[in-house]
Write an enzyme that holds these catalytic residues in place. Structure first.
Site, PDB file in Angstrom:
ATOM      1  N   ASN A 127     -56.634 -17.903 -48.053  1.00 56.94           N
ATOM      2  CA  ASN A 127     -55.554 -18.627 -47.371  1.00 56.94           C
ATOM      3  C   ASN A 127     -55.419 -20.019 -47.968  1.00 56.94           C
ATOM      4  O   ASN A 127     -56.152 -20.387 -48.888  1.00 56.94           O
ATOM      5  CB  ASN A 127     -55.789 -18.659 -45.857  1.00 56.94           C
ATOM      6  CG  ASN A 127     -57.061 -19.389 -45.507  1.00 56.94           C
ATOM      7  OD1 ASN A 127     -57.191 -20.584 -45.730  1.00 56.94           O
ATOM      8  ND2 ASN A 127     -58.040 -18.661 -44.968  1.00 56.94           N
ATOM      9  N   ASP A 132     -59.831 -13.104 -40.873  1.00 55.39           N
ATOM     10  CA  ASP A 132     -60.156 -12.170 -39.791  1.00 55.39           C
ATOM     11  C   ASP A 132     -60.508 -10.785 -40.328  1.00 55.39           C
ATOM     12  O   ASP A 132     -61.172 -10.005 -39.650  1.00 55.39           O
ATOM     13  CB  ASP A 132     -58.971 -12.059 -38.823  1.00 55.39           C
ATOM     14  CG  ASP A 132     -58.859 -13.315 -37.972  1.00 55.39           C
ATOM     15  OD1 ASP A 132     -59.904 -13.819 -37.522  1.00 55.39           O
ATOM     16  OD2 ASP A 132     -57.719 -13.802 -37.782  1.00 55.39           O
ATOM     17  N   ASP A 163     -65.905 -12.715 -35.492  1.00 56.49           N
ATOM     18  CA  ASP A 163     -65.362 -14.001 -35.060  1.00 56.49           C
ATOM     19  C   ASP A 163     -66.564 -14.921 -34.875  1.00 56.49           C
ATOM     20  O   ASP A 163     -67.322 -14.800 -33.909  1.00 56.49           O
ATOM     21  CB  ASP A 163     -64.567 -13.822 -33.762  1.00 56.49           C
ATOM     22  CG  ASP A 163     -63.848 -15.107 -33.383  1.00 56.49           C
ATOM     23  OD1 ASP A 163     -64.439 -16.190 -33.585  1.00 56.49           O
ATOM     24  OD2 ASP A 163     -62.706 -15.036 -32.899  1.00 56.49           O
TER      25      ASP A 163
HETATM   26  O1  PMT Z   1     -58.214 -27.373 -45.024  1.00 57.71           O
HETATM   27  P1  PMT Z   1     -56.864 -28.005 -44.779  1.00 57.71           P
HETATM   28  O2  PMT Z   1     -55.905 -27.764 -45.928  1.00 57.71           O
HETATM   29  O3  PMT Z   1     -56.992 -29.460 -44.436  1.00 57.71           O
HETATM   30  O4  PMT Z   1     -56.224 -27.265 -43.509  1.00 57.71           O
HETATM   31  C1  PMT Z   1     -56.839 -27.445 -42.268  1.00 57.71           C
HETATM   32  C2  PMT Z   1     -56.513 -26.312 -41.317  1.00 57.71           C
HETATM   33  C3  PMT Z   1     -55.027 -26.241 -41.095  1.00 57.71           C
HETATM   34  C4  PMT Z   1     -57.045 -24.988 -41.870  1.00 57.71           C
HETATM   35  C5  PMT Z   1     -57.300 -26.639 -40.002  1.00 57.71           C
HETATM   36  O5  PMT Z   1     -56.881 -27.886 -39.520  1.00 57.71           O
HETATM   37  C6  PMT Z   1     -57.061 -25.573 -38.922  1.00 57.71           C
HETATM   38  O6  PMT Z   1     -56.101 -25.638 -38.158  1.00 57.71           O
HETATM   39  N1  PMT Z   1     -57.999 -24.571 -38.830  1.00 57.71           N
HETATM   40  C7  PMT Z   1     -57.876 -23.431 -37.928  1.00 57.71           C
HETATM   41  C8  PMT Z   1     -57.273 -22.279 -38.655  1.00 57.71           C
HETATM   42  C9  PMT Z   1     -56.934 -21.133 -37.745  1.00 57.71           C
HETATM   43  O7  PMT Z   1     -55.855 -20.639 -37.761  1.00 57.71           O
HETATM   44  O8  PMT Z   1     -57.846 -20.731 -36.916  1.00 57.71           O
HETATM   45  P2  PMT Z   1     -57.725 -19.387 -36.000  1.00 57.71           P
HETATM   46  O9  PMT Z   1     -56.659 -19.596 -34.989  1.00 57.71           O
HETATM   47  O10 PMT Z   1     -57.678 -18.192 -36.862  1.00 57.71           O
HETATM   48  O11 PMT Z   1     -59.135 -19.412 -35.311  1.00 57.71           O
HETATM   49  C10 PMT Z   1     -59.448 -20.170 -34.145  1.00 57.71           C
HETATM   50  C11 PMT Z   1     -60.840 -20.755 -34.277  1.00 57.71           C
HETATM   51  O12 PMT Z   1     -61.807 -19.698 -34.442  1.00 57.71           O
HETATM   52  C12 PMT Z   1     -61.004 -21.666 -35.478  1.00 57.71           C
HETATM   53  O13 PMT Z   1     -61.835 -22.735 -35.073  1.00 57.71           O
HETATM   54  C13 PMT Z   1     -61.683 -20.784 -36.530  1.00 57.71           C
HETATM   55  O14 PMT Z   1     -62.479 -21.559 -37.387  1.00 57.71           O
HETATM   56  C14 PMT Z   1     -62.498 -19.838 -35.672  1.00 57.71           C
HETATM   57  N2  PMT Z   1     -62.639 -18.483 -36.260  1.00 57.71           N
HETATM   58  C15 PMT Z   1     -61.525 -17.735 -36.584  1.00 57.71           C
HETATM   59  C16 PMT Z   1     -61.672 -16.467 -37.093  1.00 57.71           C
HETATM   60  C17 PMT Z   1     -62.970 -15.946 -37.307  1.00 57.71           C
HETATM   61  N3  PMT Z   1     -63.145 -14.727 -37.809  1.00 57.71           N
HETATM   62  N4  PMT Z   1     -64.041 -16.698 -36.983  1.00 57.71           N
HETATM   63  C18 PMT Z   1     -63.906 -17.947 -36.476  1.00 57.71           C
HETATM   64  O15 PMT Z   1     -64.893 -18.631 -36.181  1.00 57.71           O
END
Ligand code: PMT
Length: 399
Positions: free
Chosen positions: A211, A280, A307
């Protein structure tokens, strides 16, 4: 007991649009235990009323040098003497100029001239005014005399332009005052794990699913946490950024590797901040050799990655857990669901619907959602500035 218990703070409020933020500054200082005495310039009263500050601080508010006071005491001298610190926020270009040359023509400037207390000023103004050499010279002069200057933030200003000059958020100003007055780094003795960047999931020896995350957000958090005295472990996906100073790095590629690196140190951590964009799904099988072109479709089967944050939430002990949620729609609904499901203390809901914020740029536009139902919305700001806000929130919850 609050971190500013027993401290007397004179808060000078001058006439800029950011004067409204001084109300929250006064409120936060008071919540931290300080006795707050507000002095407003005449111009400030055009933006906020004396009554607001009187209600927030529980103290009389001074504006006029010649107002009749019940208990006669030469008031500017009284406030100058009682102050443990004088904080001026927002500080206009005008007040910087006046104080730098020693003009004393109203209650605030007279108090400043008469006090022996340390002075902290948070300039806020239009970018051109801030960058004007005369303003910069005044700031230089004030710094040389020992005045602490809280740098303005960059962002969208009330005058409609983008640039430096915005008053930092009240939580940051109060954190800076607290750090100055207690001489303490907010996170000393704490161990913080930060994840950054995106994970990459291999398809064959040369290709992967990934990504757009660059690591900018997570690296800014790790750097600021180290600056605030924390022992920091940064678990980073591939990134071109230099290692943050004073931070221990573990570089990983896949979600499974990130999970292993975080889990290995989770028990001793005081906080985990998951800013990484974790994949994911991963390809179910990784080809041993480079996949060759052929006619027809190429189909991959993907399987779920763990996750990581959900797992940490299940095992949560003393650790504070902070997640990010990058969303393009239904920001609040999705973020609140993740907050609850992953058992977090708070979540940084990242509005990535506009090009100027989110993945691979220098700024973010976020709303924080807390466990108790509260939320705080912030304007577009640099990732460094957001890092400070997140870490201040963590420090507040640890104290
Ligand atoms: O690196 P940059 O270019 O500065 O960009 C930063 C960013 C936009 C990536 C960052 O600020 C951000 O928003 N990160 C979250 C990305 C995201 O979409 O997360 P999510 O909605 O898929 O997941 C929610 C939370 O669970 C996050 O804290 C993630 O780290 C965590 N997660 C998600 C999936 C997974 N399999 N395991 C996890 O721990």
């Amino acid at each position: 007991m609050g971190s500013l218990a027993g401290k007397r703070i004179v808060l000078g409020v001058t006439g800029g649009i950011a004067a409204y933020k001084a109300v929250e500054i006064a409120s936060r200082l008071r919540k931290a235990g300080a006795e707050v005495h507000v002095i407003m310039t005449r111009e400030a009263t055009e933006f906020v009323t004396e009554l607001t500050f009187r209600e927030i601080t529980g103290q009389p508010v001074s504006v006029d040098m010649w107002q009749k006071v019940a208990n006669f005491n030469v008031e500017h001298i009284a406030l100058a003497n009682l102050a443990d610190v004088v904080l001026i926020a927002p500080a206009t270009a005008n007040i910087l100029a006046k104080i730098s040359v020693g003009i004393a023509d109203d209650m605030l400037t007279t108090t400043v001239l008469a006090t022996k207390a340390p002075i902290i000023m948070a300039p806020a103004m239009n970018t051109n005014m801030y960058e004007n050499p005369v303003t910069q010279k005044n700031i230089g002069e004030l710094k040389a005399r020992g005045v602490q200057i809280i740098e303005p933030a960059a962002g969208h200003l009330a005058c409609g332009i983008e640039g430096k000059g915005r008053l930092p958020e009240p939580v940051e100003i109060v954190a800076a005052v607290t750090a100055f007055m207690t001489g303490k780094q907010l996170l000393s003795g704490k161990k913080i794990i930060v994840t950054a960047g995106g994970t990459i999931e291999p398809l064959d020896p040369v290709r992967y699913l990934g990504n757009r995350s660059t690591g900018k957000m997570g690296y800014a958090i790790a750097q600021e946490a180290a600056r605030q005295g924390a022992e920091v472990l940064l678990v980073s996906g591939p990134s071109n950024l230099p290692n943050p100073v004073g931070v221990r790095m573990v570089r990983i590629q896949t979600a499974l590797e990130m999970q292993a690196a975080v889990q290995a140190e989770y028990t001793e951590a005081d906080a985990v901040i998951m800013s990484a964009a974790v994949a994911d799904y991963r390809p179910k099988t990784v080809a041993r050799e480079k996949i060759k072109k052929s006619d027809g479709k190429l189909v991959f089967e993907l399987e779920r990655n763990p996750d990581i944050l959900y797992g940490l939430g299940q095992q949560k002990g003393q650790q504070l857990l902070v997640g990010f949620a990058a969303e393009t729609c239904h920001l609040e609904e999705y973020a609140r669901k993740k907050l609850v499901k992953k058992n977090l203390d708070f979540i940084v809901a990242n509005d990535v619907s506009a090009k100027d914020a989110g993945f691979a740029v220098d700024n973010n536009r976020v709303q924080l959602f807390f466990r108790n139902g509260d939320s705080e919305k912030y304007p577009l700001m640099s990732k460094q500035e957001l890092a400070k806000i997140i870490l201040n929130k963590i420090a507040e919850r640890m104290s």
